[in-house]
Design an enzyme around this catalytic site. Structure first.
Site, PDB file in Angstrom:
ATOM      1  N   ASP B 117       0.846  -1.195   0.000  1.00 18.88           N
ATOM      2  CA  ASP B 117       0.000   0.000   0.000  1.00 18.88           C
ATOM      3  C   ASP B 117       0.882   1.246   0.000  1.00 18.88           C
ATOM      4  O   ASP B 117       1.758   1.387   0.858  1.00 18.88           O
ATOM      5  CB  ASP B 117      -0.910  -0.018   1.235  1.00 18.88           C
ATOM      6  CG  ASP B 117      -2.116   0.901   1.061  1.00 18.88           C
ATOM      7  OD1 ASP B 117      -2.463   1.230  -0.088  1.00 18.88           O
ATOM      8  OD2 ASP B 117      -2.711   1.285   2.083  1.00 18.88           O
ATOM      9  N   TYR B 119       1.187   5.640  -0.405  1.00 17.77           N
ATOM     10  CA  TYR B 119       0.713   6.782   0.394  1.00 17.77           C
ATOM     11  C   TYR B 119       0.954   7.990  -0.494  1.00 17.77           C
ATOM     12  O   TYR B 119       1.626   8.936  -0.119  1.00 17.77           O
ATOM     13  CB  TYR B 119       1.590   6.801   1.662  1.00 17.77           C
ATOM     14  CG  TYR B 119       1.291   7.782   2.757  1.00 17.77           C
ATOM     15  CD1 TYR B 119       0.053   7.825   3.380  1.00 17.77           C
ATOM     16  CD2 TYR B 119       2.301   8.622   3.230  1.00 17.77           C
ATOM     17  CE1 TYR B 119      -0.176   8.697   4.439  1.00 17.77           C
ATOM     18  CE2 TYR B 119       2.084   9.489   4.285  1.00 17.77           C
ATOM     19  CZ  TYR B 119       0.832   9.528   4.885  1.00 17.77           C
ATOM     20  OH  TYR B 119       0.613  10.377   5.946  1.00 17.77           O
ATOM     21  N   HIS B 124      -3.801  13.956   0.861  1.00 16.84           N
ATOM     22  CA  HIS B 124      -4.043  13.079   2.004  1.00 16.84           C
ATOM     23  C   HIS B 124      -2.865  13.136   2.985  1.00 16.84           C
ATOM     24  O   HIS B 124      -3.072  13.291   4.197  1.00 16.84           O
ATOM     25  CB  HIS B 124      -4.259  11.638   1.534  1.00 16.84           C
ATOM     26  CG  HIS B 124      -4.319  10.639   2.647  1.00 16.84           C
ATOM     27  ND1 HIS B 124      -5.347  10.608   3.558  1.00 16.84           N
ATOM     28  CD2 HIS B 124      -3.459   9.645   3.016  1.00 16.84           C
ATOM     29  CE1 HIS B 124      -5.131   9.633   4.438  1.00 16.84           C
ATOM     30  NE2 HIS B 124      -3.993   9.029   4.126  1.00 16.84           N
ATOM     31  N   ARG B 133       0.732  15.758  13.173  1.00 21.21           N
ATOM     32  CA  ARG B 133       2.084  16.235  13.405  1.00 21.21           C
ATOM     33  C   ARG B 133       2.064  17.760  13.436  1.00 21.21           C
ATOM     34  O   ARG B 133       1.405  18.344  14.284  1.00 21.21           O
ATOM     35  CB  ARG B 133       3.048  15.649  12.359  1.00 21.21           C
ATOM     36  CG  ARG B 133       3.324  14.167  12.613  1.00 21.21           C
ATOM     37  CD  ARG B 133       4.261  13.550  11.600  1.00 21.21           C
ATOM     38  NE  ARG B 133       3.653  13.425  10.275  1.00 21.21           N
ATOM     39  CZ  ARG B 133       3.042  12.323   9.824  1.00 21.21           C
ATOM     40  NH1 ARG B 133       2.989  11.232  10.556  1.00 21.21           N
ATOM     41  NH2 ARG B 133       2.497  12.282   8.628  1.00 21.21           N
ATOM     42  N   GLU B 190     -10.850   3.959   3.549  1.00 22.76           N
ATOM     43  CA  GLU B 190      -9.885   4.731   2.764  1.00 22.76           C
ATOM     44  C   GLU B 190     -10.199   4.459   1.298  1.00 22.76           C
ATOM     45  O   GLU B 190     -10.178   3.309   0.853  1.00 22.76           O
ATOM     46  CB  GLU B 190      -8.438   4.338   3.106  1.00 22.76           C
ATOM     47  CG  GLU B 190      -8.021   4.809   4.495  1.00 22.76           C
ATOM     48  CD  GLU B 190      -6.508   4.792   4.727  1.00 22.76           C
ATOM     49  OE1 GLU B 190      -5.809   4.012   4.056  1.00 22.76           O
ATOM     50  OE2 GLU B 190      -6.042   5.575   5.579  1.00 22.76           O
ATOM     51  N   GLU B 192      -9.277   4.096  -2.239  1.00 23.43           N
ATOM     52  CA  GLU B 192      -8.039   3.851  -2.974  1.00 23.43           C
ATOM     53  C   GLU B 192      -8.327   3.169  -4.306  1.00 23.43           C
ATOM     54  O   GLU B 192      -9.385   2.584  -4.515  1.00 23.43           O
ATOM     55  CB  GLU B 192      -7.104   2.926  -2.159  1.00 23.43           C
ATOM     56  CG  GLU B 192      -6.730   3.464  -0.784  1.00 23.43           C
ATOM     57  CD  GLU B 192      -5.506   2.798  -0.177  1.00 23.43           C
ATOM     58  OE1 GLU B 192      -4.758   2.126  -0.915  1.00 23.43           O
ATOM     59  OE2 GLU B 192      -5.307   2.964   1.041  1.00 23.43           O
ATOM     60  N   ASP B 224      -9.521   0.375   1.812  1.00 28.33           N
ATOM     61  CA  ASP B 224      -8.524  -0.054   2.798  1.00 28.33           C
ATOM     62  C   ASP B 224      -9.006   0.363   4.192  1.00 28.33           C
ATOM     63  O   ASP B 224      -8.558   1.362   4.754  1.00 28.33           O
ATOM     64  CB  ASP B 224      -7.181   0.605   2.451  1.00 28.33           C
ATOM     65  CG  ASP B 224      -6.062   0.124   3.348  1.00 28.33           C
ATOM     66  OD1 ASP B 224      -6.073  -1.059   3.718  1.00 28.33           O
ATOM     67  OD2 ASP B 224      -5.178   0.941   3.676  1.00 28.33           O
ATOM     68  N   GLN B 231      -4.721   2.178  15.232  1.00 27.64           N
ATOM     69  CA  GLN B 231      -3.554   2.641  14.472  1.00 27.64           C
ATOM     70  C   GLN B 231      -2.701   3.605  15.284  1.00 27.64           C
ATOM     71  O   GLN B 231      -1.466   3.496  15.310  1.00 27.64           O
ATOM     72  CB  GLN B 231      -4.034   3.318  13.176  1.00 27.64           C
ATOM     73  CG  GLN B 231      -2.924   3.725  12.219  1.00 27.64           C
ATOM     74  CD  GLN B 231      -3.478   4.249  10.881  1.00 27.64           C
ATOM     75  OE1 GLN B 231      -4.685   4.185  10.630  1.00 27.64           O
ATOM     76  NE2 GLN B 231      -2.612   4.756  10.035  1.00 27.64           N
ATOM     77  N   LYS B 244      -5.177  -2.221  10.165  1.00 26.54           N
ATOM     78  CA  LYS B 244      -5.475  -2.357   8.740  1.00 26.54           C
ATOM     79  C   LYS B 244      -5.750  -3.798   8.319  1.00 26.54           C
ATOM     80  O   LYS B 244      -6.518  -4.019   7.377  1.00 26.54           O
ATOM     81  CB  LYS B 244      -4.265  -1.874   7.918  1.00 26.54           C
ATOM     82  CG  LYS B 244      -3.850  -0.440   8.165  1.00 26.54           C
ATOM     83  CD  LYS B 244      -4.598   0.505   7.267  1.00 26.54           C
ATOM     84  CE  LYS B 244      -3.957   1.889   7.292  1.00 26.54           C
ATOM     85  NZ  LYS B 244      -4.606   2.773   6.316  1.00 26.54           N
TER      86      LYS B 244
END
Lengths: 406, 406
Positions: B117, B119, B124, B133, B190, B192, B224, B231, B244
């Site tokens: 997978d 990213y 996103h 963060r 998610e 995807e 996903d 998580q 996941k």
């Protein structure tokens, strides 16, 4: 005894590990390592001594054999032990059943569906934490609550003996803000054990710690090669990827859980107390001595690490219970790595990163050269065995040579 | 035209996607979606119109068919297009070849060896960085240099329609120092896309960006599922694991890369310049409209997201080149997820985490209830299609209902 077994052989009558081998005259098939020989199970099957569909012994992986279930695979192991000990058994007078290991090629023992790698040695996690994070708070907050693990690459797991090329990738040079593309300059081994599941579950099912051993067929040695410089640049926030997935090596012989039964020991006390789904009863660690040697091109082997599987903080039944507590399903042939197995002593660390402490304590080879990490031409060999009261059970070795980057 | 194709069907004559289906009277086999029907490829093969070993069309996965190579699979697609358009073709007057989709069960189209997978949506990654963060430095330093990715769980990828139970796991309550065990309270989807490789490599081989399309057979929609609370507690330092791997859903129809040929577009400018092994020529993004709907139990569907595959910062050929630059080998049937596909607009975000912005902007359903994440009984449905100059090519949908935790 039908066949001579050298003293101190890993493949004693107490072991009876399963693997896949081929010879010049016959394609890959199932066998059992005994002393310096392989008992050809496909040939034994032709004697009509097994009461299951022996087509599974002629496959090029053990998956279908393992999937028969422990009631059958355990009986095969015990039957073989009896027949080998009985000079009048069905195996007597049939030297063609025994292939010298020197004349066989070993193959991957199983087709691995999914590969999970844990991080279950407290000494290793602490060492890494000291080096890369905070020496005062080396363990992350989740570490003692979760057998931390992640998914690895199944396709690039190869069998002992296959040389591999040093990987290339992105590396961030010291004080630089942009990465460069180069061959890894910090190629490392990781000394691990792996277990292989022998029973499948459906999506949504969980495995309790008390049932987990029914799902574990056996164990292998695992060298989880790691490119530390690639890892450092890529691993935040989703974990290691190209630093690991270029190759991992496993030993060709799968030693059954039953063979390690005499070597059970208690694991370390887990404090704080784990959540109920991770509690377990009985002795779930195993006293398996582990060694790593480095053989530079043209020199002889230098042992750089003495470790032991009994050091593991999280055991296999906890790993499997955790892995499935959310309903994640497993398959026959899946592989689960322990994570690097380090002990308390400096010579028991299971990676060059720790042994040479980030390059600050180079290790001298027998030819006088020093190693901070692994050089081109080096062969890394891992060995593992248990021994007690005259009983020895082992894996032989997992060994591979590093070729220069392509 | 041999068969009636409703206007606006995803499964137009321009599409011809491959899948595995079964009927009450016959086991899983290969088929092609056309309008509201499935053309039974195993039955077509009995007309002796193909010049390859058609046993591959009677398998319960497409792997062996795909492994024949693009020279054959592309020809099958083009032949079928011709035969469907020609009222005198081999398919004429044979209604038994066409199974109504309403009378078929769809199965996993491929056996997935490894699942990776990525990213690769900058919107996103930026949204997640802002939330978890530093809002000022939302993207991590490696993000614009590396198509960041990680290994996911292959075993728990299931086909559209299979309901799944809400996962349970360890969660760290706010201000607590120890985790608790509970059903996930932050279950998310998610949005995807996934691509499936159709050609294998050996350990040590790399795939150049210019060659990568030869290795891509086709694409699917991918949900996903992610348990955000699990998580958050588990993912440092080795990445997401139990958050996941309880399940991911894919659409049953694999749309070939060739079918999306008319919908190529240029991707976003990549600045800073990528390393040479990630440079590419031509248009490698695709204009594929994507939608996500939530249907609460007993209510009707509310569309919560409109996105587009063209937003991807990193494209598929870059992902494949990066994945293999270290020599990691790939197999036919491997799956590669794009990562959550978000756009710039707030209604184009590809997850509830972003759409409801960490629960601060709940989304109203048609029955008046609000959602911060996904509730028990909710069905999440993703759709995707391209449309231009009267040509429409789509996936149909990937849809699944969430059942309460076991």
């Amino acid at each position: 005894m039908i066949i001579n077994i050298p003293e101190n052989s890993d493949f004693s009558i107490h072991n009876i590990p399963f693997g896949i081998f081929s010879t010049v005259d016959r394609t890959p098939r199932a066998g059992i390592a005994i002393g310096d020989h392989i008992l050809d199970l496909a040939a034994v099957a032709e004697l009509d001594v097994f009461d299951f569909n022996t087509a599974v012994l002629e496959k090029d992986t053990l998956n279908d054999f393992i999937a028969l279930g422990k009631s059958i695979t355990k009986k095969v192991r015990v039957d073989i032990q009896h027949w080998l000990k009985d000079d009048d058994s069905v195996l007597a007078g049939k030297p063609e059943l025994f292939v010298p290991q020197s004349k066989a090629n070993m193959h991957m023992p199983v087709a691995i569906g999914d590969y999970t790698d844990f991080y279950s040695s407290i000494e290793h996690a602490t060492n890494v934490g000291k080096m890369f994070r905070d020496p005062e708070n080396a363990l992350l907050p989740n570490w003692k609550h979760i057998p931390v693990g992640y998914h690895g690459r199944a396709s690039s797991i190869v069998v002992s003996g296959e040389s591999i090329h040093r990987p290339k990738g992105q590396v961030l040079p010291k004080d630089a803000s942009s990465p460069v593309f180069q061959a890894s300059a910090r190629l490392d081994f990781e000394l691990e054990m792996g277990f292989i599941t022998g029973k499948s579950t459906e999506v949504g099912e969980s495995i309790a710690t008390n049932d987990a051993e029914d799902y574990i067929f056996g164990m292998v040695l695992l060298n989880d090669w790691s490119a530390r410089d690639i890892q450092k640049w890529e691993y935040v926030p989703l974990g290691p990827f190209l630093a690991k997935n270029f190759a991992s090596h496993i030993s060709p012989w799968v030693v059954t859980l039953e063979a390690f039964e005499p070597f059970r020991v208690s694991g370390p006390q887990q404090e704080p107390k784990v959540l109920p789904y991770l509690e377990y009863e009985g002795q779930k660690n195993y006293d398996i001595q582990l060694k790593v040697g480095i053989t530079p091109e043209g020199s002889d082997e230098k042992t750089v690490c003495h470790s032991n599987f009994k050091y593991m903080y999280w055991n296999m039944v906890q790993q499997l219970a955790h892995h499935t507590i959310n309903g994640c399903n497993i398959n026959v042939g899946d592989l689960y790595g322990s994570g690097t197995i380090s002990g308390k002593d400096e010579n028991s660390y299971g990676s060059m990163l720790e042994l040479a402490w980030m390059g600050t304590k180079p290790i001298k080879m027998n030819d006088g050269t020093e190693r901070k990490f692994i050089n081109d031409g080096d062969t890394v060999t891992m060995r593992g065995y248990s021994e007690k009261d005259g009983v020895r059970v082992g894996f032989g070795e997992v060994s591979a040579k590093i070729l220069p980057a392509k």
